[in-house]
Motif scaffolding. Structure first.
Motif, PDB file in Angstrom:
ATOM      1  N   VAL A  64      -6.557 -11.611  12.383  1.00  0.00           N
ATOM      2  CA  VAL A  64      -5.154 -10.860  11.205  1.00  0.00           C
ATOM      3  C   VAL A  64      -4.199 -11.430  12.697  1.00  0.00           C
ATOM      4  O   VAL A  64      -4.790 -11.699  13.544  1.00  0.00           O
ATOM      5  N   GLU A  65      -2.952 -11.316  11.795  1.00  0.00           N
ATOM      6  CA  GLU A  65      -2.276 -11.675  12.659  1.00  0.00           C
ATOM      7  C   GLU A  65      -0.988 -10.503  12.256  1.00  0.00           C
ATOM      8  O   GLU A  65      -0.937 -10.613  11.322  1.00  0.00           O
ATOM      9  N   ASP A  66      -0.650 -10.578  13.361  1.00  0.00           N
ATOM     10  CA  ASP A  66       0.896  -8.863  13.719  1.00  0.00           C
ATOM     11  C   ASP A  66       1.603  -9.747  14.056  1.00  0.00           C
ATOM     12  O   ASP A  66       1.645  -9.920  15.380  1.00  0.00           O
ATOM     13  N   THR A  67       3.093 -10.369  13.718  1.00  0.00           N
ATOM     14  CA  THR A  67       4.181 -10.798  13.903  1.00  0.00           C
ATOM     15  C   THR A  67       5.524  -9.600  13.872  1.00  0.00           C
ATOM     16  O   THR A  67       5.591  -8.974  13.124  1.00  0.00           O
ATOM     17  N   CYS A  68       6.397  -9.369  14.968  1.00  0.00           N
ATOM     18  CA  CYS A  68       7.150  -8.823  15.588  1.00  0.00           C
ATOM     19  C   CYS A  68       8.228  -9.215  15.457  1.00  0.00           C
ATOM     20  O   CYS A  68       8.102 -10.832  16.438  1.00  0.00           O
ATOM     21  N   LYS A  75      15.964  -1.884  22.331  1.00  0.00           N
ATOM     22  CA  LYS A  75      14.499  -1.477  22.974  1.00  0.00           C
ATOM     23  C   LYS A  75      12.699  -2.049  22.019  1.00  0.00           C
ATOM     24  O   LYS A  75      12.217  -1.430  21.363  1.00  0.00           O
ATOM     25  N   GLU A  76      13.090  -3.008  21.811  1.00  0.00           N
ATOM     26  CA  GLU A  76      12.017  -4.105  21.142  1.00  0.00           C
ATOM     27  C   GLU A  76      11.736  -3.392  19.983  1.00  0.00           C
ATOM     28  O   GLU A  76      10.732  -4.341  18.449  1.00  0.00           O
ATOM     29  N   LEU A  77      13.112  -1.784  18.953  1.00  0.00           N
ATOM     30  CA  LEU A  77      12.672  -2.482  17.028  1.00  0.00           C
ATOM     31  C   LEU A  77      13.393  -3.522  16.824  1.00  0.00           C
ATOM     32  O   LEU A  77      14.480  -4.853  17.501  1.00  0.00           O
ATOM     33  N   PRO A  78      13.174  -4.136  15.605  1.00  0.00           N
ATOM     34  CA  PRO A  78      12.532  -3.327  14.387  1.00  0.00           C
ATOM     35  C   PRO A  78      11.035  -3.563  15.056  1.00  0.00           C
ATOM     36  O   PRO A  78       9.837  -3.364  14.811  1.00  0.00           O
ATOM     37  N   ILE A  82       9.819  -5.528  11.336  1.00  0.00           N
ATOM     38  CA  ILE A  82      10.138  -6.598  10.797  1.00  0.00           C
ATOM     39  C   ILE A  82      10.174  -6.670   9.478  1.00  0.00           C
ATOM     40  O   ILE A  82      11.294  -6.986   9.311  1.00  0.00           O
ATOM     41  N   LYS A  83       9.363  -7.073   8.752  1.00  0.00           N
ATOM     42  CA  LYS A  83       8.525  -7.474   7.288  1.00  0.00           C
ATOM     43  C   LYS A  83       9.444  -5.893   6.693  1.00  0.00           C
ATOM     44  O   LYS A  83      10.729  -6.603   5.730  1.00  0.00           O
ATOM     45  N   TRP A  84      10.068  -4.962   6.701  1.00  0.00           N
ATOM     46  CA  TRP A  84      10.541  -3.733   6.097  1.00  0.00           C
ATOM     47  C   TRP A  84      12.196  -4.013   6.746  1.00  0.00           C
ATOM     48  O   TRP A  84      12.742  -3.847   5.561  1.00  0.00           O
ATOM     49  N   PHE A  85      12.243  -4.199   7.448  1.00  0.00           N
ATOM     50  CA  PHE A  85      13.407  -4.446   7.984  1.00  0.00           C
ATOM     51  C   PHE A  85      14.480  -5.657   6.694  1.00  0.00           C
ATOM     52  O   PHE A  85      15.394  -5.307   7.016  1.00  0.00           O
ATOM     53  N   LEU A  86      13.298  -6.772   7.362  1.00  0.00           N
ATOM     54  CA  LEU A  86      13.803  -7.924   6.480  1.00  0.00           C
ATOM     55  C   LEU A  86      14.237  -7.648   5.186  1.00  0.00           C
ATOM     56  O   LEU A  86      15.133  -8.669   4.122  1.00  0.00           O
ATOM     57  N   GLU A  87      13.194  -7.259   3.983  1.00  0.00           N
ATOM     58  CA  GLU A  87      13.187  -6.893   3.318  1.00  0.00           C
ATOM     59  C   GLU A  87      14.739  -6.102   2.427  1.00  0.00           C
ATOM     60  O   GLU A  87      15.264  -6.415   1.994  1.00  0.00           O
ATOM     61  N   ALA A  88      14.463  -5.122   3.769  1.00  0.00           N
ATOM     62  CA  ALA A  88      15.833  -4.584   3.276  1.00  0.00           C
ATOM     63  C   ALA A  88      17.428  -4.391   3.472  1.00  0.00           C
ATOM     64  O   ALA A  88      17.895  -4.002   2.598  1.00  0.00           O
ATOM     65  N   LEU A  89      17.122  -5.450   4.829  1.00  0.00           N
ATOM     66  CA  LEU A  89      18.473  -5.328   5.174  1.00  0.00           C
ATOM     67  C   LEU A  89      19.149  -7.105   4.553  1.00  0.00           C
ATOM     68  O   LEU A  89      20.067  -7.128   5.109  1.00  0.00           O
ATOM     69  N   GLY A  90      17.648  -7.604   4.866  1.00  0.00           N
ATOM     70  CA  GLY A  90      18.132  -9.271   4.856  1.00  0.00           C
ATOM     71  C   GLY A  90      18.863  -9.643   6.470  1.00  0.00           C
ATOM     72  O   GLY A  90      18.478  -9.117   6.700  1.00  0.00           O
ATOM     73  N   HIS A  91      18.610 -11.150   6.503  1.00  0.00           N
ATOM     74  CA  HIS A  91      19.128 -11.584   7.563  1.00  0.00           C
ATOM     75  C   HIS A  91      20.571 -10.806   8.203  1.00  0.00           C
ATOM     76  O   HIS A  91      20.648 -10.859   9.205  1.00  0.00           O
ATOM     77  N   ASP A  92      21.489 -10.789   7.108  1.00  0.00           N
ATOM     78  CA  ASP A  92      23.007 -10.666   7.698  1.00  0.00           C
ATOM     79  C   ASP A  92      22.441  -9.123   8.404  1.00  0.00           C
ATOM     80  O   ASP A  92      23.338  -8.852   9.687  1.00  0.00           O
ATOM     81  N   GLY A 143      10.543 -16.245   5.681  1.00  0.00           N
ATOM     82  CA  GLY A 143      11.022 -14.766   6.617  1.00  0.00           C
ATOM     83  C   GLY A 143      12.492 -14.727   7.803  1.00  0.00           C
ATOM     84  O   GLY A 143      13.075 -15.537   7.250  1.00  0.00           O
ATOM     85  N   TRP A 144      11.918 -14.151   8.671  1.00  0.00           N
ATOM     86  CA  TRP A 144      12.941 -14.529   9.551  1.00  0.00           C
ATOM     87  C   TRP A 144      13.812 -15.794  10.714  1.00  0.00           C
ATOM     88  O   TRP A 144      14.574 -15.391  11.589  1.00  0.00           O
ATOM     89  N   ASP A 145      12.856 -16.473  10.279  1.00  0.00           N
ATOM     90  CA  ASP A 145      13.452 -17.833  10.977  1.00  0.00           C
ATOM     91  C   ASP A 145      14.540 -18.293  11.814  1.00  0.00           C
ATOM     92  O   ASP A 145      14.848 -18.932  12.209  1.00  0.00           O
ATOM     93  N   PRO A 146      15.187 -18.088  10.092  1.00  0.00           N
ATOM     94  CA  PRO A 146      16.828 -18.454  10.145  1.00  0.00           C
ATOM     95  C   PRO A 146      17.833 -17.878  10.995  1.00  0.00           C
ATOM     96  O   PRO A 146      18.582 -18.380  11.643  1.00  0.00           O
ATOM     97  N   ILE A 147      16.513 -16.402  11.527  1.00  0.00           N
ATOM     98  CA  ILE A 147      17.976 -15.413  12.504  1.00  0.00           C
ATOM     99  C   ILE A 147      17.690 -15.759  13.696  1.00  0.00           C
ATOM    100  O   ILE A 147      18.693 -15.344  14.751  1.00  0.00           O
ATOM    101  N   PHE A 148      16.463 -16.423  14.242  1.00  0.00           N
ATOM    102  CA  PHE A 148      15.795 -16.630  15.484  1.00  0.00           C
ATOM    103  C   PHE A 148      15.348 -17.948  16.282  1.00  0.00           C
ATOM    104  O   PHE A 148      15.051 -18.820  15.349  1.00  0.00           O
ATOM    105  N   GLU A 149      16.485 -18.177  17.437  1.00  0.00           N
ATOM    106  CA  GLU A 149      17.232 -18.816  18.127  1.00  0.00           C
ATOM    107  C   GLU A 149      16.785 -19.629  18.852  1.00  0.00           C
ATOM    108  O   GLU A 149      16.632 -18.373  20.398  1.00  0.00           O
ATOM    109  N   TYR A 150      15.789 -20.579  19.630  1.00  0.00           N
ATOM    110  CA  TYR A 150      15.081 -21.136  20.827  1.00  0.00           C
ATOM    111  C   TYR A 150      16.053 -22.254  21.505  1.00  0.00           C
ATOM    112  O   TYR A 150      15.268 -23.102  20.462  1.00  0.00           O
ATOM    113  N   GLN A 151      15.969 -22.305  22.462  1.00  0.00           N
ATOM    114  CA  GLN A 151      16.443 -23.658  23.230  1.00  0.00           C
ATOM    115  C   GLN A 151      17.952 -24.371  22.177  1.00  0.00           C
ATOM    116  O   GLN A 151      17.717 -25.697  21.370  1.00  0.00           O
TER     117      GLN A 151
END
Length: 184
Positions: A64-68, A75-78, A82-92, A143-151
């Protein structure tokens, strides 16, 4: 020796595709979608509990996998929610959570739990990638890939092969792969 057969508990085709691409022929991965109750708690506790429930349900070995997505300013929220935050709030809306904070840094965290079957203790494998939260860029189908920037690039902007070489999921699966090979 034939690869070990594992039931990967997911209904998410994008996750399944990534996991298969990263694990290659290390295991014979079968996908199964289960509606599992998810407890609240620390990332590792959630993954271990979900894994035990899945092993009971399928009566065999499971993964099983859990992604955060953890915002350092919050302090590490959401985190695991994150799944429920993304559903409720969207990327913006996720970006707006950090509007009052100068710190936009975040961690993408992937936790896999493996269990041999009912009654066995789950083994945890975790990967973390440091990045930052940015306004959405790139395709919005994973999911949240469009808002997470790496390098300088969001996960959504990255070529899938390149993403699979650096992502939080890759880091966790590399640990799992090494463990599976040592167990064989």
């Amino acid at each position: 020796m034939a690869p070990k057969m594992l039931n990967f508990i997911t209904g998410n085709e994008n996750k399944l595709t990534e996991v298969k691409a990263i694990l290659g022929d290390t295991v014979d991965l079968q996908s199964q979608s289960l509606d599992l109750v998810e407890i609240q708690g620390a990332i590792e506790e959630i993954a271990a509990d979900k894994c035990r429930r899945a092993a009971e349900a399928v009566k065999g070995p499971v993964l099983v996998e859990d992604t955060c997505l953890c915002f350092n300013a919050l302090k590490e929220l959401p985190g695991p929610y994150i799944k429920w935050f993304l559903e409720a709030l969207g990327h913006d809306g996720l970006n707006n959570l950090l509007a009052a904070y100068p710190d936009k840094s975040a961690q993408a965290v992937c936790t896999f739990a493996y269990c041999e079957g009912p009654g066995h203790k789950p083994v945890i494998f975790q990967g973390r990638t440091n990045g930052k939260i940015v306004p959405a860029r790139g395709p919005t189908n994973f999911g949240w890939d469009p808002i997470f920037e790496y390098q300088g690039q969001t996960y959504a902007e990255m070529d899938k092969v390149e993403k699979n070489k650096i992502s939080h999921r890759f880091l966790a699966l590399e640990k799992l792969k090494t463990w599976l090979q040592s167990e064989a």
